[in-house]
Design a protein around this motif. Structure first.
Motif, PDB file in Angstrom:
ATOM      1  N   THR A  82     -21.025 -15.015  25.993  1.00 30.60           N
ATOM      2  CA  THR A  82     -22.243 -15.822  25.858  1.00 30.60           C
ATOM      3  C   THR A  82     -22.044 -16.932  24.843  1.00 30.60           C
ATOM      4  OG1 THR A  82     -23.590 -13.909  26.453  1.00 30.60           O
ATOM      5  CG2 THR A  82     -24.708 -15.721  25.340  1.00 30.60           C
ATOM      6  N   ARG A  83     -21.333 -16.666  23.755  1.00 29.36           N
ATOM      7  CA  ARG A  83     -21.064 -17.718  22.765  1.00 29.36           C
ATOM      8  C   ARG A  83     -20.177 -18.814  23.370  1.00 29.36           C
ATOM      9  NH1 ARG A  83     -21.145 -13.265  19.091  1.00 29.36           N
ATOM     10  NH2 ARG A  83     -18.896 -12.926  19.214  1.00 29.36           N
ATOM     11  N   GLU A  84     -19.188 -18.423  24.169  1.00 30.43           N
ATOM     12  CA  GLU A  84     -18.344 -19.415  24.836  1.00 30.43           C
ATOM     13  C   GLU A  84     -19.179 -20.275  25.793  1.00 30.43           C
ATOM     14  OE1 GLU A  84     -15.102 -20.240  24.596  1.00 30.43           O
ATOM     15  OE2 GLU A  84     -14.865 -18.857  22.907  1.00 30.43           O
ATOM     16  N   VAL A  85     -20.091 -19.636  26.497  1.00 34.71           N
ATOM     17  CA  VAL A  85     -20.967 -20.352  27.431  1.00 34.71           C
ATOM     18  C   VAL A  85     -21.816 -21.379  26.691  1.00 34.71           C
ATOM     19  CG1 VAL A  85     -22.981 -20.064  28.933  1.00 34.71           C
ATOM     20  CG2 VAL A  85     -21.007 -18.532  29.171  1.00 34.71           C
ATOM     21  N   ASP A  86     -22.400 -20.970  25.587  1.00 32.56           N
ATOM     22  CA  ASP A  86     -23.235 -21.889  24.814  1.00 32.56           C
ATOM     23  C   ASP A  86     -22.427 -23.072  24.278  1.00 32.56           C
ATOM     24  OD1 ASP A  86     -25.429 -20.349  25.284  1.00 32.56           O
ATOM     25  OD2 ASP A  86     -25.613 -19.555  23.247  1.00 32.56           O
ATOM     26  N   ALA A  87     -21.194 -22.794  23.850  1.00 32.34           N
ATOM     27  CA  ALA A  87     -20.349 -23.861  23.309  1.00 32.34           C
ATOM     28  C   ALA A  87     -20.036 -24.905  24.373  1.00 32.34           C
ATOM     29  CB  ALA A  87     -19.059 -23.278  22.745  1.00 32.34           C
ATOM     30  N   LEU A  88     -19.710 -24.467  25.583  1.00 30.39           N
ATOM     31  CA  LEU A  88     -19.399 -25.424  26.641  1.00 30.39           C
ATOM     32  C   LEU A  88     -20.665 -26.130  27.116  1.00 30.39           C
ATOM     33  CD1 LEU A  88     -17.375 -26.760  28.509  1.00 30.39           C
ATOM     34  CD2 LEU A  88     -17.721 -24.884  30.131  1.00 30.39           C
ATOM     35  N   TRP A 113     -13.204 -21.033  34.322  1.00 35.92           N
ATOM     36  CA  TRP A 113     -14.024 -21.086  35.541  1.00 35.92           C
ATOM     37  C   TRP A 113     -15.308 -20.269  35.333  1.00 35.92           C
ATOM     38  CZ3 TRP A 113     -16.979 -20.664  39.572  1.00 35.92           C
ATOM     39  CH2 TRP A 113     -16.762 -21.426  40.724  1.00 35.92           C
ATOM     40  N   VAL A 114     -15.165 -19.051  34.825  1.00 37.63           N
ATOM     41  CA  VAL A 114     -16.326 -18.191  34.600  1.00 37.63           C
ATOM     42  C   VAL A 114     -17.253 -18.808  33.558  1.00 37.63           C
ATOM     43  CG1 VAL A 114     -17.085 -15.899  33.851  1.00 37.63           C
ATOM     44  CG2 VAL A 114     -15.002 -16.144  35.230  1.00 37.63           C
ATOM     45  N   VAL A 115     -16.684 -19.321  32.472  1.00 37.95           N
ATOM     46  CA  VAL A 115     -17.505 -19.962  31.439  1.00 37.95           C
ATOM     47  C   VAL A 115     -18.254 -21.154  32.024  1.00 37.95           C
ATOM     48  CG1 VAL A 115     -17.463 -21.191  29.237  1.00 37.95           C
ATOM     49  CG2 VAL A 115     -16.013 -19.181  29.559  1.00 37.95           C
ATOM     50  N   ASP A 208     -11.769 -29.819  23.606  1.00 37.96           N
ATOM     51  CA  ASP A 208     -12.514 -30.769  22.784  1.00 37.96           C
ATOM     52  C   ASP A 208     -13.988 -30.839  23.198  1.00 37.96           C
ATOM     53  OD1 ASP A 208     -10.200 -31.399  21.399  1.00 37.96           O
ATOM     54  OD2 ASP A 208      -9.662 -33.000  22.794  1.00 37.96           O
ATOM     55  N   VAL A 209     -14.251 -30.584  24.486  1.00 37.16           N
ATOM     56  CA  VAL A 209     -15.644 -30.596  24.967  1.00 37.16           C
ATOM     57  C   VAL A 209     -16.372 -29.347  24.505  1.00 37.16           C
ATOM     58  CG1 VAL A 209     -17.116 -30.572  27.027  1.00 37.16           C
ATOM     59  CG2 VAL A 209     -15.068 -32.012  26.961  1.00 37.16           C
ATOM     60  N   ARG A 210     -15.656 -28.238  24.498  1.00 41.14           N
ATOM     61  CA  ARG A 210     -16.232 -26.962  24.055  1.00 41.14           C
ATOM     62  C   ARG A 210     -16.513 -27.038  22.555  1.00 41.14           C
ATOM     63  NH1 ARG A 210     -14.696 -23.398  20.941  1.00 41.14           N
ATOM     64  NH2 ARG A 210     -15.245 -21.169  21.065  1.00 41.14           N
ATOM     65  N   THR A 211     -17.789 -27.140  22.197  1.00 41.29           N
ATOM     66  CA  THR A 211     -18.182 -27.328  20.801  1.00 41.29           C
ATOM     67  C   THR A 211     -19.237 -26.307  20.405  1.00 41.29           C
ATOM     68  OG1 THR A 211     -17.834 -29.720  21.067  1.00 41.29           O
ATOM     69  CG2 THR A 211     -19.060 -28.987  19.115  1.00 41.29           C
ATOM     70  N   ALA A 217     -28.327 -28.588  18.157  1.00 37.94           N
ATOM     71  CA  ALA A 217     -27.773 -28.610  19.514  1.00 37.94           C
ATOM     72  C   ALA A 217     -28.228 -27.390  20.304  1.00 37.94           C
ATOM     73  CB  ALA A 217     -26.252 -28.668  19.450  1.00 37.94           C
ATOM     74  N   LEU A 218     -28.272 -26.237  19.639  1.00 41.77           N
ATOM     75  CA  LEU A 218     -28.722 -25.023  20.313  1.00 41.77           C
ATOM     76  C   LEU A 218     -30.197 -25.135  20.702  1.00 41.77           C
ATOM     77  CD1 LEU A 218     -27.803 -22.252  21.267  1.00 41.77           C
ATOM     78  CD2 LEU A 218     -28.494 -21.331  19.038  1.00 41.77           C
ATOM     79  N   ALA A 219     -30.978 -25.768  19.850  1.00 45.73           N
ATOM     80  CA  ALA A 219     -32.399 -25.960  20.158  1.00 45.73           C
ATOM     81  C   ALA A 219     -32.567 -26.865  21.371  1.00 45.73           C
ATOM     82  CB  ALA A 219     -33.120 -26.544  18.947  1.00 45.73           C
ATOM     83  N   ARG A 220     -31.748 -27.917  21.455  1.00 49.31           N
ATOM     84  CA  ARG A 220     -31.820 -28.815  22.618  1.00 49.31           C
ATOM     85  C   ARG A 220     -31.414 -28.070  23.892  1.00 49.31           C
ATOM     86  NH1 ARG A 220     -29.637 -32.449  18.803  1.00 49.31           N
ATOM     87  NH2 ARG A 220     -27.506 -32.112  19.560  1.00 49.31           N
ATOM     88  N   LEU A 221     -30.381 -27.250  23.760  1.00 49.70           N
ATOM     89  CA  LEU A 221     -29.920 -26.481  24.910  1.00 49.70           C
ATOM     90  C   LEU A 221     -30.996 -25.492  25.360  1.00 49.70           C
ATOM     91  CD1 LEU A 221     -27.581 -25.796  26.818  1.00 49.70           C
ATOM     92  CD2 LEU A 221     -26.687 -24.260  25.054  1.00 49.70           C
TER      93      LEU A 221
END
Length: 592
Positions: A82-88, A113-115, A208-211, A217-221
């Motif tokens: 889930t953290r990886e998903v949020d980062a991407l 692919w899964v992320v 580099d895109v995965r941040t 940023a989390l609030a916007r997401l």
């Protein structure tokens, strides 16, 4: 459709506490009087979005293993995934991608692919699955058909040079600022994100895109995720059409989330199960039946390799103690035939799915007897229906599981109709029609083809010839359309024909399937050369290489002066097929 417009909030325990047997039981045990069945509706549909379901999974099973990708050495829990998903997702939004934008992914089975699957859903982007076997003409068409604004791509895969093909289609990449591409042949594409550490002009790197998002940023997401609706499109999967290039089946959160859930229910999945997934992620088998099936039950996804290799599957099942395995029949045949098969401990296996092509009874017996998959199931469906409509249960007799495709899925209706559209009596074949939550929204930007496929009453016309027996078990006996299934890949001859028509020396061509012992079916092309021209079989195949997927290239090519025709001027492909079976000494019994 049942439950439409209602939001149902249930705990995972409430959702999964009742058995699959109750769900699969027909609405009546009385023998059918007509070829119509409907699945049970007492188990409510999941009326939520994919990111909401993932958040629930992370809460319920946060510390449990979610994703194992052996070739990458990745082993993530549900919380880590889930953290990886949020980062991407946050990184994609930072690039300017907005809800409803289309983003393609062109890569083999990898963690990214899964992320990407979950991250695009989190950000409200529509994921576009690009077949890893696509070549120049196909990927150009797919990206432009749905107006992809971004593309995540592998560098290479097997014989495919993805970056090279993209540079051929978009030479402007060489001088483009990453994220600001303007290409003549790909007018909608702005962002290309490549996997791997090397740098490529005009492209961004995935890392580099995965941040990891900060609080803002989390609030916007979260704000974007909160606006999503389960009935909104979230995925486009290309399916070949009989009238030319592939069509983009447009699927919603509700479509694929529920189908993945009920598929896993049929196998009695729990958080203790570990599923080996050698089938491709770009296909609904991997993405929906695999990933979403596991996510809705807290089961572990195990990817043995980037693509199917029997040794990798055997190693993964043994090392990871997998309880379930997916595959098309040819995959199981290859696994059983591996020289070291008997050296592996497969005692952890319990269940799985064999689908994608007719399942020979002898193969099923060996899968059960030699691989220990006593509860293996058979499934039937199509991309346009998310995909599964019928599935056998884990405890049905072997004969039922190999001679039928099981019973109707929950919340789905099916009927068999004759050429006049009348529902047939039980035991009489006709075209299989299906209706329910699982039917796609339509083909992307193709109202005409959508209207041909889905009628005014919401019935999806599958083009498959089916039969229902009096107990409600389904069987697929043929195809109304002339689709060829080669090793689990659906190939529509018309698409290959239209490509071959581009050859300047070809005046006319007919493509059809012939039996093949290894792949089930192979493609054969009958070619009429243009006046005064001569060409060879190899010349025809060479014309295809690098332009269309390898499995679409005809294995057999026959040059003729004319085709056998009906009195109304239609080519008789069945006559051509019979001729080739005789000439090549093939067995017509090798395919269903």
């Amino acid at each position: 459709m049942a439950c439409a417009g209602r939001r149902i909030l249930l705990s995972w325990r409430e959702i999964t506490e009742s058995g699959w047997e109750a769900t699969m039981t027909a609405q009546t045990e009385s023998p059918l009087t007509e070829s119509y069945v409907s699945g049970r509706t007492d188990r409510p549909l999941l009326e939520e979005t994919i990111p909401a379901a993932l958040a629930r999974a992370a809460t319920a099973w946060g510390g449990r293993e979610a994703l194992v990708v052996r070739q990458q050495g990745i082993r993530w829990s549900w919380a880590e995934l889930t953290r990886e998903v949020d980062a991407l997702a946050a990184g994609l939004m930072a690039l300017g991608l907005e809800k409803g934008d289309r983003i393609g992914i062109w890569a083999p089975n990898r963690a990214e692919w899964v992320v990407t699957q979950f991250a695009t859903a989190r950000a409200g982007l529509i994921l576009v699955n690009i077949n890893p076997a696509y070549r120049l003409a196909e990927v150009e068409y797919a990206l432009n058909k749905v107006g992809c604004k971004a593309l995540i791509t592998a560098a290479t895969f097997k014989t495919s040079d993805y970056l090279g093909m993209l540079e051929t289609l978009a030479p402007e990449l060489a001088n483009a600022e990453p994220g600001r591409l303007q290409a003549a042949k790909l007018p909608d594409l702005r962002i290309v994100i490549r996997l791997g550490e090397e740098k490529t002009p005009g492209m961004l790197n995935y890392a580099d895109v995965r941040t990891p998002p900060d609080v803002a940023a989390l609030a916007r997401l979260d704000a974007v995720t909160a606006t999503l609706d389960a009935n909104e499109a979230i995925n486009i999967q290309f399916t070949s059409g009989t009238t030319g290039f592939p069509k983009g089946a447009t699927l919603t959160h509700r479509n694929i989330l529920n189908n993945g859930f009920f598929v896993a229910e049929a196998m009695k999945f729990t958080e203790q199960d570990r599923l080996a997934i050698p089938v491709p992620l770009y296909h609904c088998f991997g993405m929906v039946m695999g990933v979403l099936g596991c996510m809705t039950h807290g089961s572990t996804m195990v990817f043995p390799d980037e693509a199917f290799e029997p040794a990798s599957v055997l190693e993964a099942v043994q090392a990871e103690r997998c309880t379930a395995l997916y595959g098309v029949p040819t995959m199981f045949v290859a696994i059983l035939g591996h020289p070291a098969f008997k050296q592996f401990d497969l005692s952890s296996l319990r269940t799985g799915i064999m689908a994608g092509a007719p399942c020979p009874i002898e193969v099923m017996k060996r899968v059960i007897g030699e691989m220990g998959m006593a509860e293996v199931t058979i499934a039937y469906g199509m991309t346009e229906t998310s995909p599964v409509s019928f599935q056998s249960s884990t405890d049905e007799p072997l004969e039922r599981r190999v001679s039928t495709v099981g019973r109707i899925h929950p919340h789905v209706e099916v009927k068999i109709v004759d050429e006049a559209g009348r529902t047939t009596p039980p035991g009489q074949q006709g075209e299989l029609l299906t209706r329910g939550y699982s039917v796609m929204q339509g083909y992307w930007n193709d109202a005409e083809r959508t209207a041909e496929a889905i009628d005014a009453e919401g019935w999806m016309h599958t083009g498959d010839l089916g039969v229902l027996d009096e107990a409600g078990y389904g069987n697929i006996v043929g195809r109304v359309k002339d689709m060829v299934i080669r090793g689990g890949e659906n190939v529509y001859p018309r698409e290959v024909e239209e490509f071959l028509y581009r050859h300047p020396k070809i005046a006319d061509v007919q493509v059809f399937g012939v039996p093949d012992e290894r792949f089930g079916e192979e493609l054969c092309a009958w070619v009429v050369a243009a006046p005064g021209e001569a060409l060879s079989e190899e010349e025809v195949r060479e014309f295809c290489r690098g332009q269309i997927a390898h499995y679409k290239i005809p294995r057999y090519v026959k040059f003729v002066d004319a085709f056998p025709m009906t009195v109304t001027g239609k080519a008789q492909k069945f006559v051509m097929r019979d001729t080739m079976i005789e000439e090549l000494s093939l067995s017509a019994q090798q395919t269903a």
